[in-house]
Design a protein around this motif. Structure first.
Motif, PDB file in Angstrom:
ATOM      1  N   GLY A 139       0.673  -1.134  -0.620  1.00  0.00           N
ATOM      2  CA  GLY A 139       0.278   0.123   0.239  1.00  0.00           C
ATOM      3  C   GLY A 139       0.747   0.870  -0.193  1.00  0.00           C
ATOM      4  N   HIS A 140       2.135   1.489   0.173  1.00  0.00           N
ATOM      5  CA  HIS A 140       2.309   2.005   0.293  1.00  0.00           C
ATOM      6  C   HIS A 140       4.001   2.745  -1.397  1.00  0.00           C
ATOM      7  CE1 HIS A 140       2.318   3.197   3.929  1.00  0.00           C
ATOM      8  NE2 HIS A 140       2.479   1.487   4.632  1.00  0.00           N
ATOM      9  N   ARG A 141       3.297   3.002  -1.989  1.00  0.00           N
ATOM     10  CA  ARG A 141       3.500   3.523  -3.727  1.00  0.00           C
ATOM     11  C   ARG A 141       4.821   3.296  -3.655  1.00  0.00           C
ATOM     12  NH1 ARG A 141       1.009   6.866  -8.541  1.00  0.00           N
ATOM     13  NH2 ARG A 141       2.229   5.930 -10.279  1.00  0.00           N
ATOM     14  N   ASP A 142       5.804   3.271  -4.345  1.00  0.00           N
ATOM     15  CA  ASP A 142       6.885   3.400  -4.387  1.00  0.00           C
ATOM     16  C   ASP A 142       8.533   4.063  -3.206  1.00  0.00           C
ATOM     17  OD1 ASP A 142       6.634   4.025  -7.393  1.00  0.00           O
ATOM     18  OD2 ASP A 142       6.304   6.045  -6.664  1.00  0.00           O
ATOM     19  N   ARG A 143       7.371   3.281  -1.911  1.00  0.00           N
ATOM     20  CA  ARG A 143       8.367   2.979  -1.056  1.00  0.00           C
ATOM     21  C   ARG A 143       8.460   1.344  -0.679  1.00  0.00           C
ATOM     22  NH1 ARG A 143       8.391   7.960   0.868  1.00  0.00           N
ATOM     23  NH2 ARG A 143       9.913   7.352   2.809  1.00  0.00           N
ATOM     24  N   VAL A 144       9.384   0.954  -0.359  1.00  0.00           N
ATOM     25  CA  VAL A 144       9.682  -0.290   0.495  1.00  0.00           C
ATOM     26  C   VAL A 144       9.912  -0.780   2.334  1.00  0.00           C
ATOM     27  CG1 VAL A 144      10.585  -1.303  -1.780  1.00  0.00           C
ATOM     28  CG2 VAL A 144      12.696  -0.575   0.046  1.00  0.00           C
ATOM     29  N   SER A 145       9.547  -1.787   2.632  1.00  0.00           N
ATOM     30  CA  SER A 145      10.331  -1.167   4.304  1.00  0.00           C
ATOM     31  C   SER A 145      11.528  -1.253   4.658  1.00  0.00           C
ATOM     32  CB  SER A 145       9.591  -2.696   4.832  1.00  0.00           C
ATOM     33  OG  SER A 145       8.092  -2.519   4.879  1.00  0.00           O
ATOM     34  N   ALA A 146      11.980  -2.441   3.565  1.00  0.00           N
ATOM     35  CA  ALA A 146      13.380  -2.180   3.873  1.00  0.00           C
ATOM     36  C   ALA A 146      14.426  -3.006   2.638  1.00  0.00           C
ATOM     37  CB  ALA A 146      14.436  -3.084   5.256  1.00  0.00           C
ATOM     38  N   PHE A 147      15.853  -2.878   2.442  1.00  0.00           N
ATOM     39  CA  PHE A 147      16.606  -3.828   1.808  1.00  0.00           C
ATOM     40  C   PHE A 147      17.280  -4.328   2.642  1.00  0.00           C
ATOM     41  CE2 PHE A 147      15.417   0.837  -0.453  1.00  0.00           C
ATOM     42  CZ  PHE A 147      15.085  -0.245  -1.441  1.00  0.00           C
ATOM     43  N   GLY A 148      18.136  -5.561   2.219  1.00  0.00           N
ATOM     44  CA  GLY A 148      18.878  -6.792   2.179  1.00  0.00           C
ATOM     45  C   GLY A 148      20.346  -6.384   1.113  1.00  0.00           C
ATOM     46  N   VAL A 149      21.026  -6.425   1.466  1.00  0.00           N
ATOM     47  CA  VAL A 149      22.201  -5.625   0.866  1.00  0.00           C
ATOM     48  C   VAL A 149      23.406  -6.737   1.068  1.00  0.00           C
ATOM     49  CG1 VAL A 149      23.952  -3.944   0.020  1.00  0.00           C
ATOM     50  CG2 VAL A 149      21.369  -2.992   1.180  1.00  0.00           C
ATOM     51  N   PHE A 150      23.646  -7.511  -0.120  1.00  0.00           N
ATOM     52  CA  PHE A 150      24.425  -8.523  -0.095  1.00  0.00           C
ATOM     53  C   PHE A 150      25.742  -7.461  -1.233  1.00  0.00           C
ATOM     54  CE2 PHE A 150      20.538 -10.699   0.212  1.00  0.00           C
ATOM     55  CZ  PHE A 150      21.125 -12.101   1.266  1.00  0.00           C
TER      56      PHE A 150
END
Length: 861
Positions: free
Chosen positions: A205-216
């Motif tokens: 429901g949040h356009r163009d947004r995310v909760s987090a990024f996992g970075v490898f």
């Protein structure tokens, strides 16, 4: 003087029990608080959901302001966020450019409800399953919007297999999905439901947004974190800059939270996947810190009184030491070494029990839901060492302060004071007592000028200041009491009453040492209990008066979706429906000349508000509309804190940290019952994790209940009485936390009261024996003791109530707007009975023991 100290202690072991017990229980309290505080400061959570990602970039979990930057160090104030903060999806490109980064995996986390399994679950896009990592145990990945993959634990609980149909409740309603696969992992605290990427974005429901990024990436995660911090506007780089002044900040909608993203590595990743744990850490630190502060002040007060009484009973011994040539420095050294030894031994003995109490308190907080069950208890040596150090220092300072006068005057004067105590108080003691009384009075006035939580939190400080002042001026209070009632006591009992009055006049200092802990117990217990009852009574009354809905509709999942709310509105017999979201916002305003942040319980609601009467005093709730963040309604308490009225703008931060500057469109009176801030429903929903209403308030006829239950299997329907019972249960839980913590202090004070009374009575063996030798019978001596106990209890009741009444009036006025607190007569009567009962029991029992044996032997002993 160490040998002399040991020699004198061996001869006085029975009289040392009181001091040892006081220090032991003080160490228990300090250790228990220290265990909770260390847990809040040092606890880590092993990452599970993000266990495979070396670095996690997520939204901030608190919002801050820079209170001062012109001193030697910056001073900030932070408040944890209730809702998860999101971050821009466009950051993926910036992260991919950081040297050493191989892959960036976006994460979407949102609550859903699986009707076939009890409890909530969290939805994700299948592409983020590698962050755990999850692996398919059966079936395949979801390929269409109507397919899902279930966590193996969740699938077993719901008894669903590949090919089965699962009913999942999300922000767009209840839908049926085909279980395309079952996935398992090394273990995850959060039951997971995986969707296809497009479907997950819709439910998020949040356009163009995310909760987090996992970075490898390659290399050391710490170094990779440093490079990410340097490349991105992380919270460490931007918190101070964006938090200086939000007056011209964004006004809501899709605006981001004030602070930028935060980078996590190692065990910190556990807090990225469990935002509740981060808020719980701060709550635990604040709870233990305030409790520890009060515990230390109470312990210092009680221990100082106990040591003062013990050393006053040794007045003849100290005077004789001075008379045979001991210098003041030698006497102080002897007393100081005794106190150090007693303090170290007693405090060390209290540490194991303090650890056990800390464990028990932590377990109770977890079992009651105040802390997440993933929150680990952390034990280290620091709280134990601090408890021993504080106990030893308190004993030493108390002993040195109590012996100060006896070592400053001439030996002949010391012998005279050992035989009959001086009537005049020292100038320093008198001035200090008056200062403490003035400080307590001033704090009462301040408490009446502020509002809400600040007024309630001031109660402990007011009690401590006034009680210390009363203790320092205690001999005056005792003499005043004797002057007022002495004649009546003498007429009531020609022997016992007369002797009790005479003893009290000549031993005012001794009686004051006994009155002080009783006064502290009554004042503290009365303030704690009746502060809770005052706030609780006002809350229950406002909630009952303001609830006009016939039914309250909830959900078996994370909330009630908008399509179900529309279906409820269309039912026959339904006269009105209000969608309500419970959340928390953070106010940003100036209090006592300093900028501060304060969390407020808030609600988002649709208008017109059917079934809800907030008792609007100015303006209109009907203007509470839209999602632009430009309108707000405040309770009278919140409006007073902001200094705002209808038409003014205020600075707020929503549950996810988004700053808004809305205009006040209404001021209402029932903030305790429903929340101090009311916001437009659409605005609030856009900044919550679920995007759904927590409940619907429905006004309808008697046949409406069955129709409501038939709308959806996900709904729960409660009538007005049931909703009131649920609110009462939640209020009792909140009261339980406060009474649990502060009740321990009351128990400590009660033990110290008994301890002090027993010491004071046991120290009068020679006095009782002398009364027997001059012709007094055992019954007459006990009669004297009973009248003294009544006088002591009466003085404690009057002084304790004189302290509690203005404190409660100040708190009640600051919280409810009325200076009349809610006092339960039965509870008050129990407190009075307990005070008098302790005074009599702890006086008469040792008096009977002191009267055993022959008077002549007691005189020689």
């Amino acid at each position: 003087m160490l040998g002399l100290a040991f020699a004198t202690m061996r001869g006085r072991l029975p009289s040392l029990v009181g001091s040892v017990l006081a220090l032991l229980f003080a160490a228990v309290l300090v250790t228990a608080c220290g265990v909770l505080m260390e847990t809040g400061l040092r606890a880590q959570i092993r990452p599970e959901r993000y266990g495979a990602a070396p670095v996690v970039v997520a939204g901030p979990q608190s919002t801050s302001i820079l209170k001062r930057d012109d001193g030697p160090a910056e001073m900030t104030e932070s408040v944890p966020l209730q809702e998860p903060a999101t971050i821009p999806a466009s950051l993926a490109g910036d992260l991919a450019k950081v040297p050493g980064v191989r892959n960036v995996v976006p994460e979407l986390t949102f609550p859903v409800g699986l009707l076939d399994a009890a409890g909530r679950a969290y939805g994700h896009a299948w592409e983020s399953a590698r962050l755990t990592p999850y692996t398919l145990r059966a079936g395949r990945a979801p390929a269409s919007p109507d397919e899902i993959v279930l966590d193996a634990v969740l699938a077993d609980a719901a008894r669903l297999k590949v090919g089965a149909t699962a009913r999942v409740l999300g922000r767009d309603g209840l839908h049926a999905y085909t279980v395309a696969g079952v996935a398992g992992a090394g273990g995850s605290r959060q039951p997971a439901v995986f969707f296809s990427a497009p479907r997950a974005a819709e439910l998020f429901g949040h356009r163009d947004r995310v909760s987090a990024f996992g970075v490898f990436g390659s290399g050391d995660p710490e170094r990779l974190k440093d490079r990410i911090d340097a490349a991105l506007p992380t919270s460490k780089n931007t918190t101070a800059r964006v938090s200086l002044d939000l007056k011209d900040g964004p006004k809501g909608g899709g605006a981001p939270a004030a602070a930028g993203p935060v980078t996590y590595v190692g065990d910190e990743r556990g807090f990225a996947e469990e935002p509740r744990a981060s808020a719980a850490r701060e709550t635990l630190v604040m709870l233990s810190g305030s409790l520890a502060g009060i515990s230390i002040m109470v312990a210092a007060f009680v221990v100082a009184g106990t040591f003062g009484l013990a050393l006053r009973q040794r007045g003849r011994e100290i005077a004789l030491l001075r008379a045979i040539g001991a210098t003041p420095a030698q006497v102080r050294s002897m007393i100081g070494k005794e106190a150090l030894l007693i303090g170290a031994v007693a405090s060390a003995a209290g540490v194991p029990l303090g650890v056990a109490v800390g464990r028990w308190m932590f377990g109770e907080l977890v079992s009651k839901g105040m802390l997440p069950d993933v929150f680990p208890l952390t034990l280290g040596p620091v709280p134990m060492l601090i408890a021993v150090a504080l106990g030893t220092a308190t004993a030493w300072l108390s002993a040195r302060g109590a012996v100060r006068r006896a070592t400053r005057i001439r030996p002949t004067e010391a012998l005279g004071e050992a035989a009959a105590e001086p009537r005049a108080l020292g100038r320093a003691r008198t001035v200090t007592g008056l200062v403490f009384l003035a400080l307590g009075t001033a704090l009462c006035v301040v408490a009446m000028s502020v509002a809400g939580e600040t007024a309630a939190m001031s109660a402990g400080g007011i009690v401590i200041f006034l009680t210390v002042g009363a203790a320092l001026l205690g001999p005056w209070l005792v003499r005043i009491a004797v002057a007022l009632v002495g004649g009546a006591l003498g007429r009531a009992s020609r022997v016992g009453g007369y002797l009790a009055v005479a003893n009290t006049r000549t031993g005012a200092r001794r009686l004051a040492a006994v009155v002080s802990p009783l006064t502290l117990m009554l004042a503290f217990a009365g303030t704690i209990v009746f502060t809770q009852s005052t706030i609780g009574h006002a809350t229950v009354r406002q909630a009952a008066e303001g609830m006009r809905a016939d039914y309250v509709v909830g959900s078996a999942g994370p909330g009630v979706p908008a399509d179900i709310a529309r279906a409820v509105r269309a039912l026959p017999g339904v006269a009105g429906v209000t969608e309500v979201i419970d959340t928390r916002v953070i106010g940003d305003f100036h209090e006592l000349g300093e900028r501060t942040l304060r969390p407020y319980r808030a609600l988002g609601l649709t208008v017109p508000a059917h079934g809800l009467d907030l008792d609007v005093r100015a303006g209109s709730l009907d203007r509470l509309r839209g999602d632009a963040g430009n309108t707000v309604a405040l309770s009278t308490l919140a409006a007073g804190s902001f200094g705002a009225s209808v038409g003014d703008t205020v600075r707020l931060r929503l549950g996810d940290g988004t700053p808004i500057t809305p205009t006040v469109v209404a001021v209402y009176d029932r903030g305790l019952g429903f929340g101090d801030v009311a916001l437009p429903y659409d605005l609030t929903r856009a900044h919550t994790a679920s995007g759904m209403a927590d409940r619907l308030l429905v006004v309808g006829d008697g046949s409406t209940r069955d129709r409501l239950a038939a709308v959806s299997p996900a709904l729960t329907v409660t009538d007005r009485a049931g909703a009131q019972a649920d609110r009462d249960a939640a209020a009792e839980l909140n009261d339980w936390v406060n009474l649990l913590a502060l009740g321990m202090i009351i128990v400590f004070i009660a033990i110290s009261v008994v301890n002090t009374l027993v010491m004071a009575t046991a120290g009068r063996v020679r006095e009782f024996a002398l009364l027997r030798l001059v012709g007094g019978t055992r019954r007459q001596v006990l009669g004297v003791v009973r009248w003294e106990a009544l006088l002591v209890g009466g003085v404690a009741l009057i002084v304790g109530m004189a302290i509690a009444v203005p404190t409660l009036a100040a708190v009640s006025y600051g919280v409810t707007g009325s200076a009349v607190p809610h006092v339960r007569p039965v509870v008050l009567a129990a407190m009075v009975a307990a005070t008098l009962g302790l005074a009599f029991a702890a006086t008469l029992l040792p008096a009977r023991a002191a009267l055993a044996g022959r008077p002549a032997e007691r005189i020689r002993g």
